[in-house]
Design a protein around this motif. Structure first.
Motif, PDB file in Angstrom:
ATOM      1  N   ALA A  52       0.831  -1.212   0.000  1.00  0.00           N
ATOM      2  CA  ALA A  52       0.000   0.000   0.000  1.00  0.00           C
ATOM      3  C   ALA A  52       0.862   1.257   0.000  1.00  0.00           C
ATOM      4  CB  ALA A  52      -0.935  -0.008   1.199  1.00  0.00           C
ATOM      5  N   LEU A  53       2.059   1.165   0.575  1.00  0.00           N
ATOM      6  CA  LEU A  53       2.966   2.319   0.551  1.00  0.00           C
ATOM      7  C   LEU A  53       3.291   2.740  -0.883  1.00  0.00           C
ATOM      8  CD1 LEU A  53       5.566   1.506   3.355  1.00  0.00           C
ATOM      9  CD2 LEU A  53       3.888   3.353   3.340  1.00  0.00           C
ATOM     10  N   GLU A  55       1.375   2.693  -3.369  1.00  0.00           N
ATOM     11  CA  GLU A  55       0.233   3.355  -3.988  1.00  0.00           C
ATOM     12  C   GLU A  55       0.077   4.804  -3.547  1.00  0.00           C
ATOM     13  OE1 GLU A  55      -3.209   0.957  -3.341  1.00  0.00           O
ATOM     14  OE2 GLU A  55      -2.256  -0.838  -4.176  1.00  0.00           O
ATOM     15  N   LEU A  56       0.798   5.200  -2.509  1.00  0.00           N
ATOM     16  CA  LEU A  56       0.705   6.583  -2.028  1.00  0.00           C
ATOM     17  C   LEU A  56       1.499   7.507  -2.942  1.00  0.00           C
ATOM     18  CD1 LEU A  56       1.216   6.025   1.806  1.00  0.00           C
ATOM     19  CD2 LEU A  56      -0.938   6.262   0.557  1.00  0.00           C
ATOM     20  N   ASN A  57       0.996   8.730  -3.101  1.00  0.00           N
ATOM     21  CA  ASN A  57       1.766   9.698  -3.892  1.00  0.00           C
ATOM     22  C   ASN A  57       2.835  10.346  -3.001  1.00  0.00           C
ATOM     23  OD1 ASN A  57       0.641  11.947  -2.483  1.00  0.00           O
ATOM     24  ND2 ASN A  57      -1.142  11.913  -3.862  1.00  0.00           N
ATOM     25  N   ASP A  58       3.686  11.145  -3.607  1.00  0.00           N
ATOM     26  CA  ASP A  58       4.814  11.724  -2.865  1.00  0.00           C
ATOM     27  C   ASP A  58       4.363  12.627  -1.726  1.00  0.00           C
ATOM     28  OD1 ASP A  58       6.707  10.383  -4.370  1.00  0.00           O
ATOM     29  OD2 ASP A  58       6.894  12.005  -5.856  1.00  0.00           O
ATOM     30  N   ASP A  59       3.272  13.375  -1.926  1.00  0.00           N
ATOM     31  CA  ASP A  59       2.779  14.242  -0.847  1.00  0.00           C
ATOM     32  C   ASP A  59       2.276  13.419   0.340  1.00  0.00           C
ATOM     33  OD1 ASP A  59       3.344  16.612  -2.160  1.00  0.00           O
ATOM     34  OD2 ASP A  59       1.378  16.683  -3.154  1.00  0.00           O
ATOM     35  N   GLN A  60       1.594  12.324   0.069  1.00  0.00           N
ATOM     36  CA  GLN A  60       1.101  11.461   1.147  1.00  0.00           C
ATOM     37  C   GLN A  60       2.272  10.815   1.897  1.00  0.00           C
ATOM     38  OE1 GLN A  60      -1.378   9.053  -1.382  1.00  0.00           O
ATOM     39  NE2 GLN A  60      -3.259  10.011  -0.607  1.00  0.00           N
ATOM     40  N   LEU A  61       3.285  10.392   1.139  1.00  0.00           N
ATOM     41  CA  LEU A  61       4.462   9.813   1.790  1.00  0.00           C
ATOM     42  C   LEU A  61       5.161  10.853   2.658  1.00  0.00           C
ATOM     43  CD1 LEU A  61       5.921   7.649  -1.119  1.00  0.00           C
ATOM     44  CD2 LEU A  61       4.877   6.818   1.001  1.00  0.00           C
ATOM     45  N   LYS A  62       5.227  12.085   2.157  1.00  0.00           N
ATOM     46  CA  LYS A  62       5.855  13.156   2.924  1.00  0.00           C
ATOM     47  C   LYS A  62       5.087  13.414   4.219  1.00  0.00           C
ATOM     48  CE  LYS A  62       7.381  17.935   2.512  1.00  0.00           C
ATOM     49  NZ  LYS A  62       7.354  19.154   1.676  1.00  0.00           N
ATOM     50  N   ASP A  63       3.755  13.331   4.152  1.00  0.00           N
ATOM     51  CA  ASP A  63       2.922  13.529   5.345  1.00  0.00           C
ATOM     52  C   ASP A  63       3.241  12.521   6.446  1.00  0.00           C
ATOM     53  OD1 ASP A  63       1.608  15.698   4.280  1.00  0.00           O
ATOM     54  OD2 ASP A  63      -0.173  14.567   3.678  1.00  0.00           O
ATOM     55  N   ILE A  64       3.576  11.309   6.073  1.00  0.00           N
ATOM     56  CA  ILE A  64       3.889  10.298   7.088  1.00  0.00           C
ATOM     57  C   ILE A  64       5.392  10.156   7.329  1.00  0.00           C
ATOM     58  CG2 ILE A  64       1.756   9.001   6.721  1.00  0.00           C
ATOM     59  CD1 ILE A  64       3.341   6.958   5.109  1.00  0.00           C
ATOM     60  N   GLY A  65       6.158  11.007   6.662  1.00  0.00           N
ATOM     61  CA  GLY A  65       7.599  11.053   6.926  1.00  0.00           C
ATOM     62  C   GLY A  65       8.402   9.962   6.254  1.00  0.00           C
ATOM     63  N   ILE A  66       7.959   9.532   5.089  1.00  0.00           N
ATOM     64  CA  ILE A  66       8.667   8.478   4.358  1.00  0.00           C
ATOM     65  C   ILE A  66       8.962   8.974   2.956  1.00  0.00           C
ATOM     66  CG2 ILE A  66       8.473   6.124   3.422  1.00  0.00           C
ATOM     67  CD1 ILE A  66       6.637   5.440   5.713  1.00  0.00           C
ATOM     68  N   ARG A  68      10.067   8.287  -1.111  1.00  0.00           N
ATOM     69  CA  ARG A  68       9.723   7.283  -2.126  1.00  0.00           C
ATOM     70  C   ARG A  68      10.707   6.118  -2.062  1.00  0.00           C
ATOM     71  NH1 ARG A  68       5.512   5.646  -4.256  1.00  0.00           N
ATOM     72  NH2 ARG A  68       4.857   7.788  -4.456  1.00  0.00           N
ATOM     73  N   ALA A  69      11.990   6.420  -1.857  1.00  0.00           N
ATOM     74  CA  ALA A  69      13.009   5.364  -1.767  1.00  0.00           C
ATOM     75  C   ALA A  69      12.766   4.471  -0.550  1.00  0.00           C
ATOM     76  CB  ALA A  69      14.404   5.984  -1.703  1.00  0.00           C
ATOM     77  N   ASP A  70      12.376   5.072   0.572  1.00  0.00           N
ATOM     78  CA  ASP A  70      12.057   4.280   1.773  1.00  0.00           C
ATOM     79  C   ASP A  70      10.859   3.362   1.518  1.00  0.00           C
ATOM     80  OD1 ASP A  70      14.092   5.471   3.221  1.00  0.00           O
ATOM     81  OD2 ASP A  70      12.764   6.978   4.132  1.00  0.00           O
ATOM     82  N   ALA A  71       9.846   3.889   0.831  1.00  0.00           N
ATOM     83  CA  ALA A  71       8.653   3.092   0.528  1.00  0.00           C
ATOM     84  C   ALA A  71       9.000   1.923  -0.381  1.00  0.00           C
ATOM     85  CB  ALA A  71       7.582   3.972  -0.116  1.00  0.00           C
ATOM     86  N   CYS A  72       9.819   2.163  -1.370  1.00  0.00           N
ATOM     87  CA  CYS A  72      10.240   1.090  -2.283  1.00  0.00           C
ATOM     88  C   CYS A  72      11.077   0.050  -1.550  1.00  0.00           C
ATOM     89  CB  CYS A  72      11.017   1.659  -3.462  1.00  0.00           C
ATOM     90  SG  CYS A  72      10.007   2.632  -4.604  1.00  0.00           S
ATOM     91  N   ARG A  73      11.962   0.512  -0.690  1.00  0.00           N
ATOM     92  CA  ARG A  73      12.801  -0.404   0.080  1.00  0.00           C
ATOM     93  C   ARG A  73      11.942  -1.263   1.018  1.00  0.00           C
ATOM     94  NH1 ARG A  73      15.789   3.111   2.986  1.00  0.00           N
ATOM     95  NH2 ARG A  73      16.542   3.844   1.016  1.00  0.00           N
TER      96      ARG A  73
END
Length: 81
Positions: A52-53, A55-66, A68-73
């Motif tokens: 599910a990580l 599927e989040l866009n970059d702004d959503q990932l930024k909101d949770i402090g992650i 794109r590279a962290d999400a992929c990892r």
């Protein structure tokens, strides 16, 4: 004493004794299967949340402090970790 010894000997091979043993084994097996299914469910839930990580866009990932590279990892991690 002979009567007690005869009584005990008769009960060892009784059907009710075998049923109790089978019931105990069935209960143990049911607990084992239940534990395995709970563990499998936890593993699959972890995998779903990792995917599910992605599927989040970059702004959503930024909101949770992650990043794109962290999400992929995180999504690439094997299910047992």
């Amino acid at each position: 004493m002979d009567t007690i010894g005869t009584f005990r000997g008769a009960r060892r091979g009784s059907a009710s004794g075998r049923i109790l043993i089978l019931t105990a084994r069935a209960a143990w097996l049911a607990q084992l299967v239940s534990a395995i299914l709970l563990r499998l469910d936890a593993i699959l839930e972890k995998r779903r949340s990792r995917l599910a990580l992605l599927e989040l866009n970059d702004d959503q990932l930024k909101d949770i402090g992650i990043s794109r590279a962290d999400a992929c990892r995180e999504a690439a991690r094997p299910f047992w970790n």
